[in-house]
Design a protein around this motif. Structure first.
Motif, PDB file in Angstrom:
ATOM      1  N   ALA A 103       0.692  -1.137   0.039  1.00  0.00           N
ATOM      2  CA  ALA A 103       0.017   0.048   0.083  1.00  0.00           C
ATOM      3  C   ALA A 103       0.923   1.239  -0.081  1.00  0.00           C
ATOM      4  O   ALA A 103       0.511   2.249  -0.612  1.00  0.00           O
ATOM      5  CB  ALA A 103      -0.999   0.045   1.378  1.00  0.00           C
ATOM      6  N   GLN A 104       1.820   1.290   0.597  1.00  0.00           N
ATOM      7  CA  GLN A 104       2.811   2.396   0.914  1.00  0.00           C
ATOM      8  C   GLN A 104       4.150   2.357   0.354  1.00  0.00           C
ATOM      9  O   GLN A 104       5.134   1.370   0.946  1.00  0.00           O
ATOM     10  CB  GLN A 104       2.953   2.868   2.337  1.00  0.00           C
ATOM     11  CG  GLN A 104       1.278   3.380   2.893  1.00  0.00           C
ATOM     12  CD  GLN A 104       0.980   4.673   2.576  1.00  0.00           C
ATOM     13  OE1 GLN A 104       1.589   5.465   1.875  1.00  0.00           O
ATOM     14  NE2 GLN A 104      -0.307   4.651   2.748  1.00  0.00           N
ATOM     15  N   LYS A 105       4.591   2.852  -0.697  1.00  0.00           N
ATOM     16  CA  LYS A 105       5.997   2.503  -1.448  1.00  0.00           C
ATOM     17  C   LYS A 105       7.013   3.007  -0.450  1.00  0.00           C
ATOM     18  O   LYS A 105       8.254   2.754  -0.453  1.00  0.00           O
ATOM     19  CB  LYS A 105       6.144   3.260  -2.761  1.00  0.00           C
ATOM     20  CG  LYS A 105       5.499   2.665  -4.024  1.00  0.00           C
ATOM     21  CD  LYS A 105       5.914   2.951  -5.068  1.00  0.00           C
ATOM     22  CE  LYS A 105       5.198   2.177  -6.304  1.00  0.00           C
ATOM     23  NZ  LYS A 105       5.726   2.641  -7.581  1.00  0.00           N
ATOM     24  N   LYS A 106       6.540   4.203   0.277  1.00  0.00           N
ATOM     25  CA  LYS A 106       7.835   4.687   1.212  1.00  0.00           C
ATOM     26  C   LYS A 106       8.004   3.652   2.291  1.00  0.00           C
ATOM     27  O   LYS A 106       9.313   3.935   2.700  1.00  0.00           O
ATOM     28  CB  LYS A 106       6.913   5.862   2.006  1.00  0.00           C
ATOM     29  CG  LYS A 106       6.821   7.219   1.103  1.00  0.00           C
ATOM     30  CD  LYS A 106       6.099   8.494   1.995  1.00  0.00           C
ATOM     31  CE  LYS A 106       6.008   9.588   1.067  1.00  0.00           C
ATOM     32  NZ  LYS A 106       5.290  10.507   1.820  1.00  0.00           N
ATOM     33  N   LEU A 107       7.362   2.998   2.578  1.00  0.00           N
ATOM     34  CA  LEU A 107       7.676   1.749   3.585  1.00  0.00           C
ATOM     35  C   LEU A 107       8.558   0.813   3.157  1.00  0.00           C
ATOM     36  O   LEU A 107       9.222   0.271   3.937  1.00  0.00           O
ATOM     37  CB  LEU A 107       6.434   1.000   4.114  1.00  0.00           C
ATOM     38  CG  LEU A 107       5.462   2.119   4.994  1.00  0.00           C
ATOM     39  CD1 LEU A 107       4.156   1.344   5.361  1.00  0.00           C
ATOM     40  CD2 LEU A 107       6.249   2.673   6.326  1.00  0.00           C
ATOM     41  N   CYS A 108       8.555   0.565   1.806  1.00  0.00           N
ATOM     42  CA  CYS A 108       9.532  -0.349   1.321  1.00  0.00           C
ATOM     43  C   CYS A 108      10.842   0.018   1.619  1.00  0.00           C
ATOM     44  O   CYS A 108      11.873  -0.705   2.068  1.00  0.00           O
ATOM     45  CB  CYS A 108       9.415  -0.383  -0.191  1.00  0.00           C
ATOM     46  SG  CYS A 108       7.710  -1.256  -0.785  1.00  0.00           S
ATOM     47  N   SER A 109      11.123   1.461   1.290  1.00  0.00           N
ATOM     48  CA  SER A 109      12.762   1.732   1.313  1.00  0.00           C
ATOM     49  C   SER A 109      12.909   2.177   3.023  1.00  0.00           C
ATOM     50  O   SER A 109      14.067   1.588   3.330  1.00  0.00           O
ATOM     51  CB  SER A 109      12.837   3.246   0.980  1.00  0.00           C
ATOM     52  OG  SER A 109      12.056   4.165   1.144  1.00  0.00           O
ATOM     53  N   LYS A 110      12.084   2.269   3.869  1.00  0.00           N
ATOM     54  CA  LYS A 110      11.919   2.374   5.071  1.00  0.00           C
ATOM     55  C   LYS A 110      12.376   1.018   5.803  1.00  0.00           C
ATOM     56  O   LYS A 110      13.065   1.152   6.948  1.00  0.00           O
ATOM     57  CB  LYS A 110      10.586   3.064   6.065  1.00  0.00           C
ATOM     58  CG  LYS A 110      10.686   3.694   7.230  1.00  0.00           C
ATOM     59  CD  LYS A 110       9.544   4.239   7.690  1.00  0.00           C
ATOM     60  CE  LYS A 110       9.667   4.724   9.342  1.00  0.00           C
ATOM     61  NZ  LYS A 110       8.244   5.301   9.677  1.00  0.00           N
TER      62      LYS A 110
END
Length: 930
Positions: free
Chosen positions: A831-838
């Motif tokens: 759901a959240q691409k930001k969480l992939c790098s995070k």
């Protein structure tokens, strides 16, 4: 803040153009407060009217437009806006007049001309319908007032008239066509069916219309209404009571009066009418011409309308008026003795309802001087009744004290302290007259609730009670004496009491109580005492076991529980708590038990029939007998009857009934789920916890759509969240989490409700728990919640370790925790691409954990791991490159190369999707399929 009204007007205009009507209203309102110029004031009212039109608040729009017109009668914009508002409010003739004025001022305005045409057509249609309705009303009255009309036609006309009276348009047509006079003629026919039809029609006409309700009240007259309510016909008495309640609702102002300008300003002063109604109801209480049903209706109306609904309101003038002008009348009702020839007509509920009213009035007082005045009036009235030369008069005084003890108990306890009252009670027990014994024993029972009073009675009255029980042949007195002995025994300690005072074994006494309970030829008041006796006697394990096997006695008790009696409800709940062993017990520490035995002290041993097997058997028997339906009925009782203590007892019983998961479907089917919600929201702290725990047990395993249909399911969330507390025990925490997990898997609205109840921090705390089951339940709950966007945003936000916690839980050894955490992480990263790098930054162990997931033996865990890998690769080429440079590429290649296999095809396909994505990025070269 701006202080220039012109600037505020300009600001309001900008907000209006931006469709921010709420802020526009605020700006115009502030400008009106500061403005002193009448011309500007008209513009501000006109502009605010436009905002209210947009907000569909048509009453306010009409009011503001009228204010603008009051200042400037030729304000064409204000006139047209009022016309639009009045049209929406259904006032077509007034809207037409305003539109006509606009068209006269600007005859070439097409908008005004079109509005006039539309309103003209609508008015014609309304008149056509009105004419048709007028004809129907006239025809109905002709049929009803013609004694030669066929019965079937009259019944149909009566029903049609009632339906028409409930519709605003129909009610107005009846009213305008001399309908109230014709309905009064129907009442005067003295035909019960015609009276009911007329009264119900009048009731419908009054609902929500203050002016019409006031006119009907004045035309009929409060004396006539109260006379009709006084008749000894339950249906008619109830219908008239509903009519008077509809009138009172309107007079008490359910909605505020709206200002529509000078021409429509009508002020109705209702205080005088309300006081007149209250005075007449108080007069009904002591009139011998009033039936028992009528007296009950008067008491119910006073109970409902006199005390404040919310104690935060300052004005308790209605209560003060009733105390000053009617307290003695209520006390007279309470002091009636049904067995005496001069008794007022009563029902079985009249005196208890009067006690409830005394309690509500006392609770509604705001300060000590008001309470002192209440007490003084009671004391003076009781003193006026005590006459050593007139025993009948003195009996009434004792009966009044007994009645007050069933209402405001603290006040009743003070009245017991009056000189000679307690001594008089004990003396009357020794009287040879049965009526003296009956009143005195009942008063002693109510008085013995207070331990200090019980001690006095134990010392002075026990021997008398024993003699009465042994010698009297009057069943009414005998049962009261038994309950008195049981109650005094309970005050002195159960073992001491029941064994010390009971004549014969408790089983024998309980059998007698069950016999009285099942005897429907005995009046309800007397059978009530049988229930109270059983409430004490079921403390004995043998008694409770025999009781649940007595089907007729159980059914008789459940039937009595439906009556509006505070004592019965409490006694039934107490007996059920005893039968289900749902009372609190102190756990005996084995070492202390051994120490007590060594020192030769008495150690209470658990009765064999109080062991778990017997308790389970009793619970099953109660469920089969329909205890849930009885409890659900008890929960619906009025708050003055269903006390917080009774609610707690009912909640305890429900919790015991919910213990076996197999029984929870039966409990839901019989209305247990619905009944538990108010118990979990109101009452004692212990009661709310018990009810919440019972709800959690149901919510954990039931389909929420069936257990809590419609909007009800959202009410259950708060009780479940209340159990996520370190002060609650582990089982309560665990079952609440299971319930929330079940709910959070149903809909996003439910997930949002859980978030709004601030459950997230508690759920996260339990994800850290050392207890495996709590950690697992919390993680599974979070797995469902992360579907919600607001929850996702909390994970994305900086400065928290939520994502780190989920990643670390994916590396747990507990497979169920791992499965839930991996599911949550898969949904978050999707759901959240930001969480992939995070994810790659929160912990150095992220890659090792991800690889372990992708190689897991459990196919479900492995699939979730591969989905996480796919989400990371899909998030961008840089992140994909980082993964390709690790051993994860070999893992993906190994899984992707495997031969197609139906059992694990979904796993293989995700691995292949990962590789395909890497090929798209040009990070790896194509490989041939195996």
């Amino acid at each position: 803040q701006m202080e220039d009204p012109i600037q505020l007007k300009e600001e309001g205009n900008k907000y209006f153009q931006a469709s921010d009507y709420e802020r526009a209203v605020q700006s115009y309102t502030q400008a009106l407060k500061l403005n002193k110029d009448r011309a500007l004031q008209a513009v501000l009212y006109r502009n605010r009217a436009a905002c209210f039109l947009k907000k569909e608040e048509y009453g306010k729009a009409a009011s503001d437009a009228s204010r603008a017109i009051d200042i400037n009668a030729s304000d064409i914009k204000a006139l047209f806006r009022r016309s639009q508002a009045l049209e929406k409010l259904g006032k077509l003739d007034q809207a037409f007049k305003d539109a006509q004025k606009c068209a006269t001022m600007e005859p070439r305005n097409k908008n005004f001309q079109e509005t006039l045409r539309r309103l003209g057509a609508d008015i014609q249609e309304k008149l056509r319908i009105q004419f048709s309705t007028d004809m129907r009303v006239q025809k109905m009255f002709e049929i009803l007032l013609d004694e030669n009309s066929e019965k079937e036609k009259r019944e149909k006309a009566a029903n049609n008239l009632i339906v028409l009276g409930r519709e605003e348009a129909g009610a107005e047509r009846i009213f305008q066509n001399n309908g109230v006079h014709l309905l009064l003629q129907l009442i005067e026919t003295k035909n019960p069916e015609m009276i009911l039809a007329a009264v119900r029609t009048l009731s419908g006409m009054c609902i929500g219309h203050k002016a019409r309700a006031t006119a009907i009240l004045h035309y009929l007259g409060i004396d006539s209404i109260c006379t009709w309510m006084s008749v000894d016909n339950e249906e008619i008495s109830l219908a008239v009571c509903n009519l008077l309640q509809s009138i009172v609702d309107c007079l008490m102002g359910q909605g505020k009066e709206e200002h529509h300008g000078k021409e429509a300003a009508v002020v109705l002063d209702t205080k005088k009418d309300l006081r007149m109604i209250t005075t007449r109801l108080l007069d009904m209480l002591v009139s011998k011409r009033v039936s028992g049903q009528g007296r009950d209706r008067a008491l119910n109306l006073l109970n409902k309308n006199i005390p404040r609904k919310d104690l935060k309101e300052h004005d308790n003038s209605r209560t003060i008026f009733v105390i000053d002008n009617g307290l003695k009348k209520i006390l007279k009702v309470v002091g009636q003795i049904p067995e005496m020839p001069d008794c007022l007509p009563l029902t079985e509920n009249t005196q208890l309802t009067a006690s409830v009213l005394l309690n509500k009035l006392y609770d509604d007082l705001r300060c000590d001087p008001e309470r002192d005045n209440y007490r003084v009036i009671c004391e003076e009235y009781i003193k006026s009744k005590i006459d050593p030369q007139n025993m009948d008069k003195t009996l009434h005084a004792i009966q009044i004290v007994s009645g007050v003890l069933q209402g405001p108990f603290d006040l009743g306890n003070k009245l017991l302290g009056m000189k000679g009252v307690m001594e008089m009670m004990v003396a009357l027990c020794g009287s040879e007259r049965e009526i003296d014994q009956l009143v005195a024993v009942e008063a002693l029972i109510h008085a013995s609730t207070k331990l200090s009073r019980a001690t006095f009675i134990i010392t002075n009255g026990v021997t008398l009670l024993k003699d009465i029980y042994k010698k009297t042949k009057n069943e009414k007195i005998k049962i009261r004496a038994l309950v008195g002995l049981c109650k005094l025994g309970s005050a002195g300690g159960t073992d001491y009491g029941l064994r010390q005072f009971a004549e014969g074994s408790t089983e024998k006494l309980a059998k007698q109580c069950r016999k009285w309970l099942c005897n429907t030829s005995i009046d309800t008041r007397t059978r009530k005492w049988a229930v109270e006796g059983l409430a004490y006697l079921t403390l004995d394990a043998d008694v409770k076991d025999d009781f649940v096997e007595d089907e007729p006695a159980l059914q008789a008790m459940f039937e009595l529980a439906k009556t509006s009696d505070k004592t019965i409800l409490y006694s039934v709940a107490s007996a059920l708590v005893n039968c289900t062993n749902s009372y609190d017990t102190k756990e005996l520490v084995p070492e202390l038990v051994q120490l007590a035995k060594f020192s030769k002290q008495h150690v209470p041993e658990e009765h064999p029939k109080d062991k778990k097997d017997f308790v389970v058997k009793r619970v099953k028997r109660l469920l089969k007998a329909g205890v849930v339906s009885a409890l659900a009925c008890m929960v619906k009782a009025d708050s003055a009857i269903l006390t917080d203590q009774s609610k707690e007892l009912i909640a305890r019983v429900f919790l015991a009934l919910c213990e076996d998961p197999k029984d929870r479907g039966t409990i839901v089917a019989q209305g247990g789920g619905k009944a538990l919600i108010p118990l979990a929201l109101e009452g004692t702290d212990v009661g709310k916890i018990k009810a919440s725990h019972a709800l959690a047990k149901i919510a954990a395993i039931s389909n929420p759509d069936i257990a809590f249909p419609g909007e009800r399911v959202y009410e259950v969330v708060r009780p479940l969240v209340s159990l996520l507390n370190t002060e609650r025990d582990g089982l309560q925490n665990y079952e609440a989490l299971l319930g929330l997990t079940n709910f959070s898997g149903r809909s996003d609205r439910l997930r949002m409700k859980i978030v709004k109840e601030r459950a997230l921090p508690d759920i996260e705390n339990y994800m850290f728990e050392n207890h495996d089951q709590l950690r697992q339940a919390a993680t599974e709950c979070m797995c469902n919640l992360v579907v919600n966007k607001e929850v996702q945003e909390r994970f994305v936000a900086d400065g928290n370790d939520r994502l780190k916690l989920v990643v670390l839980l994916c590396g747990e050894d507990d497979e169920k925790v791992q499965t839930a955490a991996a599911g949550a992480l898969a949904m978050l990263t999707a759901a959240q691409k930001k969480l992939c790098s995070k994810m790659t930054e929160v912990t150095t162990q992220w890659l090792e954990i991800l690889q372990r997931l992708c190689l897991h033996d459990n196919m479900e865990v492995q699939h979730r791991g591969l989905v996480i890998a796919f989400n990371l690769i899909s998030a961008g080429k840089e992140l994909a490159k980082k993964l390709v440079e690790t051993e994860l590429l070999e893992i993906l290649t190994f899984i992707g190369k495997q031969a197609d296999d139906a059992k694990k095809q979904h796993v293989i396909n995700v691995a292949r999707d990962c590789l395909a994505k890497c090929m798209d990025y040009g990070l790896i070269k194509p490989l041939s399929q195996p």
